[in-house]
Design a protein around this motif. Structure first.
Motif, PDB file in Angstrom:
ATOM      1  N   GLU A 163       9.253 -22.392  -6.557  1.00  0.00           N
ATOM      2  CA  GLU A 163      10.116 -21.318  -6.040  1.00  0.00           C
ATOM      3  C   GLU A 163       9.229 -20.383  -5.207  1.00  0.00           C
ATOM      4  N   GLN A 164       9.412 -20.346  -3.873  1.00  0.00           N
ATOM      5  CA  GLN A 164       8.532 -19.494  -3.048  1.00  0.00           C
ATOM      6  C   GLN A 164       8.784 -18.023  -3.334  1.00  0.00           C
ATOM      7  N   LYS A 165       7.690 -17.257  -3.377  1.00  0.00           N
ATOM      8  CA  LYS A 165       7.798 -15.814  -3.526  1.00  0.00           C
ATOM      9  C   LYS A 165       7.854 -15.208  -2.117  1.00  0.00           C
ATOM     10  N   LYS A 166       8.421 -14.013  -1.994  1.00  0.00           N
ATOM     11  CA  LYS A 166       8.479 -13.369  -0.675  1.00  0.00           C
ATOM     12  C   LYS A 166       7.073 -13.233  -0.086  1.00  0.00           C
ATOM     13  N   LEU A 167       6.102 -12.932  -0.968  1.00  0.00           N
ATOM     14  CA  LEU A 167       4.743 -12.723  -0.461  1.00  0.00           C
ATOM     15  C   LEU A 167       4.075 -14.039  -0.041  1.00  0.00           C
ATOM     16  N   ASP A 168       4.486 -15.147  -0.662  1.00  0.00           N
ATOM     17  CA  ASP A 168       4.005 -16.475  -0.208  1.00  0.00           C
ATOM     18  C   ASP A 168       4.362 -16.651   1.268  1.00  0.00           C
ATOM     19  N   VAL A 169       5.616 -16.362   1.569  1.00  0.00           N
ATOM     20  CA  VAL A 169       6.142 -16.585   2.927  1.00  0.00           C
ATOM     21  C   VAL A 169       5.558 -15.564   3.892  1.00  0.00           C
ATOM     22  N   PHE A 170       5.445 -14.321   3.456  1.00  0.00           N
ATOM     23  CA  PHE A 170       4.896 -13.268   4.329  1.00  0.00           C
ATOM     24  C   PHE A 170       3.445 -13.600   4.695  1.00  0.00           C
ATOM     25  N   ALA A 171       2.673 -13.952   3.656  1.00  0.00           N
ATOM     26  CA  ALA A 171       1.244 -14.262   3.904  1.00  0.00           C
ATOM     27  C   ALA A 171       1.120 -15.478   4.815  1.00  0.00           C
ATOM     28  N   ASP A 172       1.932 -16.485   4.556  1.00  0.00           N
ATOM     29  CA  ASP A 172       1.904 -17.703   5.380  1.00  0.00           C
ATOM     30  C   ASP A 172       2.141 -17.342   6.841  1.00  0.00           C
ATOM     31  N   GLU A 173       3.158 -16.518   7.086  1.00  0.00           N
ATOM     32  CA  GLU A 173       3.493 -16.106   8.471  1.00  0.00           C
ATOM     33  C   GLU A 173       2.334 -15.336   9.107  1.00  0.00           C
ATOM     34  N   GLN A 174       1.713 -14.445   8.332  1.00  0.00           N
ATOM     35  CA  GLN A 174       0.636 -13.613   8.906  1.00  0.00           C
ATOM     36  C   GLN A 174      -0.565 -14.455   9.316  1.00  0.00           C
ATOM     37  N   PHE A 175      -0.948 -15.410   8.448  1.00  0.00           N
ATOM     38  CA  PHE A 175      -2.147 -16.199   8.766  1.00  0.00           C
ATOM     39  C   PHE A 175      -1.857 -17.159   9.917  1.00  0.00           C
ATOM     40  N   ILE A 176      -0.671 -17.768   9.925  1.00  0.00           N
ATOM     41  CA  ILE A 176      -0.345 -18.684  11.030  1.00  0.00           C
ATOM     42  C   ILE A 176      -0.262 -17.900  12.342  1.00  0.00           C
ATOM     43  N   ASP A 177       0.300 -16.704  12.281  1.00  0.00           N
ATOM     44  CA  ASP A 177       0.420 -15.880  13.497  1.00  0.00           C
ATOM     45  C   ASP A 177      -0.965 -15.487  14.024  1.00  0.00           C
ATOM     46  N   ALA A 178      -1.826 -15.026  13.111  1.00  0.00           N
ATOM     47  CA  ALA A 178      -3.180 -14.593  13.543  1.00  0.00           C
ATOM     48  C   ALA A 178      -3.952 -15.790  14.108  1.00  0.00           C
ATOM     49  N   LEU A 179      -3.822 -16.953  13.482  1.00  0.00           N
ATOM     50  CA  LEU A 179      -4.546 -18.142  13.948  1.00  0.00           C
ATOM     51  C   LEU A 179      -3.970 -18.633  15.273  1.00  0.00           C
ATOM     52  N   SER A 180      -2.649 -18.466  15.447  1.00  0.00           N
ATOM     53  CA  SER A 180      -2.027 -18.883  16.720  1.00  0.00           C
ATOM     54  C   SER A 180      -2.466 -17.959  17.857  1.00  0.00           C
ATOM     55  N   GLN A 181      -2.482 -16.666  17.569  1.00  0.00           N
ATOM     56  CA  GLN A 181      -2.867 -15.683  18.607  1.00  0.00           C
ATOM     57  C   GLN A 181      -4.338 -15.817  18.975  1.00  0.00           C
TER      58      GLN A 181
END
Ligand code: AHG
Ligand code: MN
Ligand code: MN
Ligand code: MN
Length: 334
Positions: free
Chosen positions: A64-82
């Protein structure tokens, strides 16, 4: 005047030791540090930021994903993409690896395997959690990216690290030349070098294992737990039992205090629970660089040949003498 060297200053200084490197790995570590600061900000006000609790979906792990799992995932993928230095991200929270197609990244040569938020079960109860990352170089920029670029043995890692969001927030990483720890100074928003050249405390006196799974452990693990609990002053036993339930926090404590972390095969996880690519390999790289050992019970974690992105493995990691004692007991049972 900043009394401590910042992560950025340290990376630039170390950069000088790699005259042929063009700074891509340094920029990649910087990008990870940026995302870590954003995640840290939300972790620190989790109870007020509507970031606790379930996200309302399951990941490929069946969790069961936690909100923070998804938030952290988005932040790291975004920073690595940028950042432009990363061509692929393989995350615990995504079934398949993600190709980063931003223009700059097409020739990017680094692959990042990441556990964006480790210890999710501890988020809502305000106990230390973390992020774990592992960095590989793609096999060749002349051929399209394929699974073999990602499914590399741990010995091929060019860097690995973790962030522990605890009483203070720390970033600990290695590029194969020792392990260095940086503490986030919120007043200046910088990770500052606080633990140079970390080595595992030689006096390992702690064992970390979820004893709730005892009945299903291999006999050799049961024998080792009994060994930890015996009175023997010459070998500083009985050891103390410490288990936080966030792998990063348990390993970080054992690195500083000495100890062994064990996650054997259990009934629920016949191949072990922890994931090779973004939990076991990066932490094995760090612990080995700090003078310790990481094994699946009979072989070096970093020598395991990966076949699946989310494959799991039993792991026994920490002081060399403690891991070898465990391996002996496992070998005796067979
Ligand atoms: P994650 O939160 O990234 O899914 O990882 C959780 C892992 C690891 O952090 C921890 O050591 C282990 O799960 C704890 O498992 P048990 O609750 O079964 O002891
Ligand atoms: Mn998870
Ligand atoms: Mn994890
Ligand atoms: Mn996770």
């Amino acid at each position: 005047m900043i009394r401590f060297k910042t992560l950025g200053q340290f990376i630039i200084e170390k950069q000088a030791e790699f005259p042929f490197a063009k700074g891509e790995l340094s920029r990649l570590l910087r990008d990870i540090g940026i995302a870590a600061k954003v995640v840290n900000r939300e972790v620190n006000k989790a109870g007020l930021a509507d970031i606790l609790g379930d996200y309302g979906a399951c990941n490929i792990q069946g969790e069961e994903q936690k909100k923070l799992d998804v938030f952290a995932d988005e932040q790291f993928i975004d920073a690595l993409s940028q950042g432009g230095e990363c061509c692929v991200v393989a995350s615990e929270e995504h079934d398949e690896y993600i190709k980063i197609n931003t223009a700059v990244s097409t020739n990017a040569k680094y692959i990042v395997c990441i556990d964006p938020l480790d210890g999710s079960s501890n988020i809502d109860v305000n106990v230390s959690i973390g992020t774990i990352f592992s960095i590989y170089r793609r096999e060749s920029i002349d051929k399209p990216i394929s699974a073999s670029d990602i499914l590399q043995k741990g010995i091929n890692q060019v860097a690995a690290g973790y962030i522990v969001y605890g009483a203070s927030t720390m970033m600990v990483y290695t590029t194969g030349k020792g392990v260095n720890g940086f503490t986030l100074d919120p007043s200046i928003g910088e990770f500052c070098l606080s633990h140079p050249q970390m080595t595992i405390n030689k006096e390992g006196r702690m064992y970390s294992i979820n004893e709730g799974n005892y009945v299903h452990f291999p006999q050799g693990v049961k024998n080792y737990i009994k060994y930890c609990q015996e009175e023997d002053v010459t070998t500083n036993r009985p050891y103390s039992s410490r288990y936080i339930g966030s792998m990063v926090a348990d390993i970080h404590r054992n690195l500083l205090k000495g100890g062994i972390f064990l996650y054997p095969a259990t009934a629920a996880y016949p191949n072990g629970k922890l994931r090779l690519m973004y939990e076991c390999n990066p932490l094995a790289f760090i612990v080995e660089q700090a003078g310790g050992k990481a094994s699946n019970g009979h072989a070096r974690i970093m020598e395991i040949n990966p076949t699946e992105l989310h494959q799991r493995t039993p792991i026994f990691i920490g002081n060399k003498n403690m891991v070898e004692q465990l391996e002996t007991m496992l070998a005796e049972e067979t």
